[in-house]
Design an enzyme around this catalytic site. Structure first.
Site, short mmCIF file in Angstrom:
data_model
loop_
_atom_site.label_atom_id
_atom_site.label_comp_id
_atom_site.label_asym_id
_atom_site.label_seq_id
_atom_site.Cartn_x
_atom_site.Cartn_y
_atom_site.Cartn_z
N LYS A 1 26.55 -38.28 13.99
CA LYS A 1 27.22 -36.98 13.98
C LYS A 1 26.73 -36.17 12.80
O LYS A 1 26.66 -36.69 11.67
CB LYS A 1 28.74 -37.21 13.86
N GLN B 1 25.54 -36.96 4.93
CA GLN B 1 26.45 -36.90 6.08
C GLN B 1 27.10 -38.26 6.35
O GLN B 1 28.26 -38.34 6.75
CB GLN B 1 25.68 -36.42 7.31
N LYS C 1 30.03 -38.60 3.96
CA LYS C 1 31.02 -37.56 4.27
C LYS C 1 31.79 -37.96 5.53
O LYS C 1 33.02 -37.94 5.57
CB LYS C 1 30.30 -36.24 4.51
N LYS D 1 21.50 -35.80 10.90
CA LYS D 1 21.25 -34.37 10.69
C LYS D 1 19.97 -34.00 11.40
O LYS D 1 19.10 -34.86 11.61
CB LYS D 1 21.10 -34.09 9.18
N GLY E 1 26.54 -27.38 14.51
CA GLY E 1 25.86 -26.33 13.77
C GLY E 1 25.70 -26.65 12.29
O GLY E 1 26.20 -27.64 11.78
N ASP E 2 24.97 -25.80 11.61
CA ASP E 2 24.82 -25.80 10.15
C ASP E 2 24.22 -24.43 9.83
O ASP E 2 24.28 -23.52 10.67
CB ASP E 2 23.91 -26.95 9.71
N THR F 1 35.69 -25.65 8.02
CA THR F 1 35.11 -26.08 6.72
C THR F 1 35.75 -25.31 5.57
O THR F 1 36.16 -25.90 4.56
CB THR F 1 33.58 -25.89 6.72
N ASN G 1 29.89 -18.47 7.03
CA ASN G 1 31.03 -18.98 7.77
C ASN G 1 32.03 -19.71 6.87
O ASN G 1 33.24 -19.49 6.92
CB ASN G 1 30.46 -19.93 8.84
N SER H 1 34.88 -31.11 14.30
CA SER H 1 33.88 -31.45 15.32
C SER H 1 34.30 -32.73 16.05
O SER H 1 34.19 -32.83 17.27
CB SER H 1 32.52 -31.68 14.68
N1 GLU Z 1 26.95 -29.12 9.34
C1 GLU Z 1 28.30 -29.47 9.08
C2 GLU Z 1 28.37 -30.46 7.95
O1 GLU Z 1 27.54 -30.45 7.08
C3 GLU Z 1 29.06 -29.86 10.32
C4 GLU Z 1 28.55 -31.07 11.03
C5 GLU Z 1 29.27 -31.36 12.34
O2 GLU Z 1 30.18 -30.64 12.69
O3 GLU Z 1 28.86 -32.33 12.99
O4 GLU Z 1 29.23 -31.28 7.83
#
Ligand code: GLU
Length: 450
Positions: A90, A111, A114, A126, A165-166, A210, A241, A382
């Site tokens: 994810k 990630q 996190k 990612k 997204g990012d 976020t 955002n 998400s």
């Molecule tokens: N890009 C966001 C992050 O850095 C969201 C990632 C997601 O929703 O999977 O956590």
């Protein structure tokens, strides 16, 4: 330093000499989890660190698309699936000119921890491309997204990997990506992508998640010191955002963003970005031209300082870097320390260089909170979107918001508890790294060789 950590860091540097961002985050995380590694000698026998720094899978692919003048373009696409021991991979997709494998590996590594911190069943990955959506027409963005997904689709799925997204990849891009996924896969598998528009399988509050989550986390930090968010003034970098979500939620709770910086300089609005008119103007300004924030000063008659960042201003209580990686280097960190501010709350992924982070952590009057924890609400919602898609149901805003609150409070508490357990006191940075890392390491130990 622990010999095992030292050896793995050396090996990682030797294997990836050109990947500066990746090496920066690996160093930051491994050094801070030292007490955990000391307490678990079995991790070395199982090569846990060597496995942590090696993605399970990394793909790089060619993306060919045609612009509105029928001219060919070739970009490079990536997906780095770092660690799925806690659930399907994810993490977001970043579309920006400067993206390369190093960028994606750094973001993918971050990630993993996190996502573990959220305590939801998701692994870490990612992806992205060196495609820059700025200045492209809708048709061009759609054709790029279709070409990108034509390769990516074989690597993802609701139980395999769910991209989102990012930077440079918002609701519009996710919509086009999902459309192409559905066309190729031939099924309505909403859970294969998150961050979808609410009109096409998305979750309520995902776009705000976020930023709102960062403010919920900030409230926990303030509560610990017997403080209230009401009346607090915030200086921020970024007004995308995430930054917008921070402005909106902090205004709702009686605080205000009085400084924010963009690529062209910074704005000082002593009244704060608190009214609906101002919040809406920021959305419009960004949609028209994401590189300039000066129009805000022109419209609302406030100060604009060209070419500068707002680090070092004194009349605020909280700093929140919410723009890009390595936004705050040593020079800015020194200004921040000298400003007398009490809270440095990271929001963007790795916004602080390692030396600047170490320096800020050493300042007694400054409390540092790490982005891995602070910005984790985006990926959390998400996952809630995936859960709603799997149930074939939509939850209400109240349900999603209550879960967001619970997740962010839990992340804060878990970080505090992990730092205490390993004798580090009130250290939110090490606490978050250790709490996330331990969850992943323990799952890997349960699963044997992988
Ligand atoms: N890009 C966001 C992050 O850095 C969201 C990632 C997601 O929703 O999977 O956590």
């Amino acid at each position: 330093m622990n010999k095992y950590i030292e050896r793995v860091l050396e090996e990682t540097r030797a294997k990836n000499p050109d990947e500066k961002l990746f090496l920066q985050t690996v160093e930051e995380v491994l050094v801070s989890v030292e007490p955990l590694i000391d307490a678990h000698p079995e991790y070395e026998a199982a090569c846990i660190l060597e496995r942590m720094v090696e993605p399970e899978r990394a793909v790089s692919f060619r993306v060919v698309w045609m612009d509105d003048q029928l001219k060919y373009h070739v970009n490079r696409g990536y997906r780095v699936q770092f660690n799925a021991s806690l659930g399907p991979h994810k993490g977001g997709l970043r579309f920006a000119k400067a993206v390369n494998l190093d960028t994606i590996k750094f973001l993918g590594f971050e990630q993993v921890y996190k996502d573990a911190l959220t305590c939801l069943p998701i692994g870490g990955a990612k992806g992205g491309s060196d495609f820059d959506p700025i200045g492209k027409s809708d048709g061009e963005v759609m054709r790029f997204c279709q070409a990108f997904m034509t390769e990516l689709y074989r690597h993802i799925g609701q139980d395999i990997d769910c991209p989102a997204g990012d930077l440079g990849c918002g609701g519009r891009e996710i919509g086009y990506l999902y459309g192409q996924y559905r066309r190729i896969a031939g099924n309505a598998e909403f859970g294969a992508l998150s961050g979808k528009d609410i009109k096409t399988g998305g979750s309520i509050l995902r776009p705000e998640a976020t930023g709102f989550g960062a403010v919920y986390y900030l409230c926990e930090v303030l509560k610990h010191d017997g403080e209230d968010i009401k009346g607090k003034r915030i200086a921020m970098s970024g007004y995308g955002n995430v930054g917008w979500g921070i402005m909106k939620k902090s205004a709702e709770l009686g605080a205000k963003v009085t400084y924010f910086a963009g690529p062209d300089g910074y704005i000082h609005d002593p009244d704060g970005v608190v009214t609906e008119e101002k919040l809406n103007f920021i959305l419009e300004m960004r949609a028209k031209d994401p590189m300039h924030c000066k129009p805000y000063a022109d419209k609302f008659g406030c100060e604009f300082v060209p070419g500068e960042k707002c680090w070092g201003v004194k009349d605020v209580d909280i700093y929140m870097p919410a723009a890009m990686q390595n936004d705050v280097k040593m020079e800015s960190a020194e200004k921040i320390a000298a400003s007398g501010v009490k809270y440095y709350i990271e929001v963007a992924n790795m916004p602080t260089t390692n030396d600047a982070l170490e320096f800020l952590k050493k300042q007694k009057q400054v409390l540092v909170a790490p982005s891995k924890a602070v910005n984790a609400c985006g990926v959390s919602v998400s996952e809630l979107e995936m859960a709603q898609n799997a149930e074939r149901l939509y939850w209400t805003a109240e349900e999603v918001d209550a879960k967001m609150h619970g997740i962010m409070t839990n992340i804060y508490n878990a970080s505090v508890a992990a730092a205490e357990k390993y004798g580090l006191g009130y250290d939110l940075v090490a606490g978050a790294n250790i709490a996330g890392f331990e969850k992943v390491a323990e799952a890997m130990m349960c699963q044997g060789i992988f």
